[in-house]
Scaffold this motif. Structure first.
Motif, PDB file in Angstrom:
ATOM      1  N   GLN A  58       0.866  -1.125  -0.030  1.00 11.80           N
ATOM      2  CA  GLN A  58       0.050  -0.283  -0.203  1.00 11.80           C
ATOM      3  C   GLN A  58       0.735   1.168   0.008  1.00 11.80           C
ATOM      4  OE1 GLN A  58       0.208  -2.381   2.357  1.00 11.80           O
ATOM      5  NE2 GLN A  58      -0.166  -1.425   4.475  1.00 11.80           N
ATOM      6  N   LEU A  59       2.029   1.278   0.319  1.00 13.36           N
ATOM      7  CA  LEU A  59       2.962   2.474   0.348  1.00 13.36           C
ATOM      8  C   LEU A  59       3.445   2.795  -0.970  1.00 13.36           C
ATOM      9  CD1 LEU A  59       4.729   4.196   2.171  1.00 13.36           C
ATOM     10  CD2 LEU A  59       6.485   2.537   2.054  1.00 13.36           C
ATOM     11  N   GLU A  60       3.490   2.075  -1.714  1.00 11.64           N
ATOM     12  CA  GLU A  60       3.676   2.202  -3.271  1.00 11.64           C
ATOM     13  C   GLU A  60       2.446   3.064  -3.939  1.00 11.64           C
ATOM     14  OE1 GLU A  60       5.421   2.462  -7.148  1.00 11.64           O
ATOM     15  OE2 GLU A  60       6.281   2.556  -5.001  1.00 11.64           O
ATOM     16  N   LYS A  61       1.309   2.394  -3.430  1.00 10.67           N
ATOM     17  CA  LYS A  61       0.269   2.769  -4.125  1.00 10.67           C
ATOM     18  C   LYS A  61      -0.197   4.291  -3.582  1.00 10.67           C
ATOM     19  CE  LYS A  61      -2.063  -1.771  -4.488  1.00 10.67           C
ATOM     20  NZ  LYS A  61      -3.099  -2.490  -4.181  1.00 10.67           N
ATOM     21  N   MET A  62       0.062   4.408  -2.187  1.00 11.65           N
ATOM     22  CA  MET A  62      -0.024   5.835  -1.870  1.00 11.65           C
ATOM     23  C   MET A  62       0.914   6.863  -2.177  1.00 11.65           C
ATOM     24  SD  MET A  62      -1.250   4.730   2.206  1.00 11.65           S
ATOM     25  CE  MET A  62      -1.550   6.341   2.608  1.00 11.65           C
ATOM     26  N   TYR A  63       2.109   6.391  -2.393  1.00 12.93           N
ATOM     27  CA  TYR A  63       3.052   7.444  -2.841  1.00 12.93           C
ATOM     28  C   TYR A  63       4.130   6.829  -3.872  1.00 12.93           C
ATOM     29  CZ  TYR A  63       1.761   9.385   1.935  1.00 12.93           C
ATOM     30  OH  TYR A  63       1.124  10.012   2.947  1.00 12.93           O
TER      31      TYR A  63
ATOM     32  N   ILE B 176       8.432  14.044  -0.131  1.00 17.93           N
ATOM     33  CA  ILE B 176       7.541  14.862  -1.371  1.00 17.93           C
ATOM     34  C   ILE B 176       8.068  16.321  -1.322  1.00 17.93           C
ATOM     35  CG2 ILE B 176       5.085  15.868  -1.487  1.00 17.93           C
ATOM     36  CD1 ILE B 176       5.081  12.748  -0.854  1.00 17.93           C
ATOM     37  N   PRO B 177       8.436  16.381  -2.906  1.00 15.23           N
ATOM     38  CA  PRO B 177       9.022  17.468  -3.365  1.00 15.23           C
ATOM     39  C   PRO B 177       8.321  18.738  -3.002  1.00 15.23           C
ATOM     40  CG  PRO B 177       8.777  15.958  -4.998  1.00 15.23           C
ATOM     41  CD  PRO B 177       8.256  15.529  -3.766  1.00 15.23           C
ATOM     42  N   ASN B 178       9.078  19.689  -2.633  1.00 12.95           N
ATOM     43  CA  ASN B 178       8.537  21.013  -1.964  1.00 12.95           C
ATOM     44  C   ASN B 178       7.528  21.091  -0.728  1.00 12.95           C
ATOM     45  OD1 ASN B 178       9.822  22.414  -4.275  1.00 12.95           O
ATOM     46  ND2 ASN B 178       8.180  21.628  -5.570  1.00 12.95           N
ATOM     47  N   SER B 179       7.726  19.895  -0.030  1.00 14.29           N
ATOM     48  CA  SER B 179       6.834  19.880   0.834  1.00 14.29           C
ATOM     49  C   SER B 179       7.558  19.121   2.081  1.00 14.29           C
ATOM     50  CB  SER B 179       5.555  19.141   0.543  1.00 14.29           C
ATOM     51  OG  SER B 179       4.642  18.780   1.853  1.00 14.29           O
TER      52      SER B 179
END
Length: 476
Positions: free
Chosen positions: A324-329, A367-370
């Motif tokens: 689920q980690l790959e699906k979410m991110y 997360i880029p820019n976050s």
């Protein structure tokens, strides 16, 4: 009544802890007879140079000759050509200090002389030999308010067995008439000058040198080591023992350590010049200080992982374990933040040094820019083997990671089996984290050594609750 008994028991326990902390050292240094003998050689060589610089005063007097009456003499321009201390020994005096003895020392001098009696005048040169000079020196050892060692001359005695003077000049035969006066005067002068030089050397040379023993050593911007003496050095028949506090402390805010140093069963070994005992307390105060400061925190990022390695730190790698980690991110980089949840504690036993640290591993998705997004938190324990290394002036170490034991403390991506992460976390720990920690540990920290002293022929032995290492000493 029960409350009173409980309060009394707590008070007694607190007193015992305080007394133990005040009595037991965290670090011990022992100088054996072999080490004291090396110190004697260096000290006698230095003293010989100082004695060779002695300035002897002119001396004069008079004597009666039947035919001439009273004749006046003067010995002047005395020049000490050599001063040799061929035989010496050092002996520890239990509960007192050290005794240094010099035997069969000798010196050679030259100078000028003159005699005067009305119309009789003569002058010439002389050579003088001092033979069978013995010196007895008592050294009292102590410590000052800062915890540095001190030394003072508690006694000094000299004795000259023989003084021989050879006179040149027309009336050199006159010397035979008053040579006892000259030799006696010179003997008293020389004996006083020697003890004066000894006392001065102890005060101006030996004492300042002992003051170079570091009381504190700064390790980095966070911590230092307290190497102050907790008591004056103790002389026994076989050694000189120095008990040091041996404690890491915070440079920003020094506070009491919540555990006491154990008693050390120091062995009676004499093969090396010096022996050091580094208590488990010594190492564990380091863990306490750094953990309390919150600096036992490490990050593992994908940039730290060599490109040729398979297991890069991203959601694609973790998808095999947490789908689920790959699906979410999808296709996002990750990082691991590792932090101790309690101070690491080193256990030292014969043949073994180990830790069982408890750490939290917080995983983040980048997360880029976050801000990084937390995804799961693991609690991890592992048995870690430690190896201590000692160089000529530093003590360091390395760690070897055992198998990790994982438990899930919290997940932001739903439940998953932490057992599947076992091999992956072992890889990150042993291949990325431990090498970086070892690089810092190898830098080490300084041993409590006075200036110009280096260690050689080192041996290291883990004992119960302390690490024993023996060494020989070189003065460089």
């Amino acid at each position: 009544m029960a409350t009173c008994r409980l309060a009394l028991a707590a008070s007694v326990l607190a007193i015992c802890v305080v007394l133990t902390r005040a009595t037991n050292p965290g670090f011990v240094a022992r100088i054996t007879l072999k080490g004291l003998d090396y110190a004697r050689q260096e000290g006698i060589a230095a003293l010989q140079k100082e004695l060779a610089k002695l300035k002897l005063p002119d001396f004069s007097g008079s004597f009666k000759v039947k035919v001439f009456g009273k004749v006046h003499y003067t010995f002047y321009s005395l020049n000490l050509r050599s001063f040799q201390l061929p035989s010496s020994q050092i002996v520890p005096i239990p509960n007192v200090g050290l005794k240094v003895s010099v035997a069969n020392a000798f010196a050679q001098l030259t100078g000028k002389w003159r005699v005067k009696k009305r119309f009789v005048r003569d002058s010439g040169s002389f050579d003088l030999k001092v033979e069978g000079l013995s010196i007895s020196i008592g050294l009292k050892l102590g410590s000052d308010a800062s915890g540095r060692p001190t030394v003072t001359t508690s006694e000094c005695g000299t004795h000259i067995s023989n003084v021989r003077v050879h006179i040149s000049g027309r009336f050199g035969w006159l010397y035979n008439l008053f040579h006892k006066n000259i030799e006696s005067s010179f003997r008293k002068t020389m004996e006083g000058k020697v003890c004066g030089a000894v006392t001065s050397s102890v005060t101006t040379k030996l004492q300042p040198y002992l003051q170079t023993l570091p009381v504190t050593a700064k390790i980095d911007k966070m911590a230092g080591i307290d190497y102050s003496l907790i008591a004056p050095p103790t002389a026994t028949a076989q050694s000189l023992d120095v008990n040091l506090k041996g404690e890491f402390f915070s440079l920003a805010h020094r506070s009491a350590v919540p555990f006491a140093p154990p008693a050390l069963a120091f062995p009676v070994d004499h093969d090396h010049m010096v022996y050091f005992g580094a208590s488990s307390y010594f190492f564990n105060t380091a863990g306490f200080v750094y953990h309390t400061a919150g600096v036992l925190l490490f990050e593992i990022t994908d940039a730290m992982i060599p490109k040729e390695f398979k297991f890069h730190l991203n959601t694609s790698t973790f998808s095999a374990f947490i789908p689920q980690l790959e699906k979410m991110y999808p296709d996002k980089l990750m990082k691991l933040v590792i932090k101790t949840s309690s101070a690491p504690f080193l256990t030292i036993a014969p043949g073994n040094l180990s830790l069982t640290p408890v750490v939290d591993i917080q995983a983040y998705v980048i997360i880029p820019n976050s801000s990084p997004v937390p995804v799961f938190l693991l609690s991890v324990t592992s048995r870690v083997s430690a190896k201590i290394t000692v160089t000529s002036a530093q003590i360091g170490g390395t760690l070897e990671l055992g198998r990790l034991q994982l438990s899930l403390k919290h997940s932001d991506v739903g439940p998953f089996s932490v057992q599947l992460l076992q091999a992956l976390m072992n890889f990150y720990g042993s291949s990325i984290l431990i090498p970086r920690m070892n690089a810092r540990l190898r830098e080490g920290f300084p041993l409590p050594l006075p200036a110009h002293v280096q260690l050689s022929n080192l041996v290291i032995q883990p004992r119960q609750n302390f690490l024993l290492f023996g060494a020989d000493v070189r003065y460089v």
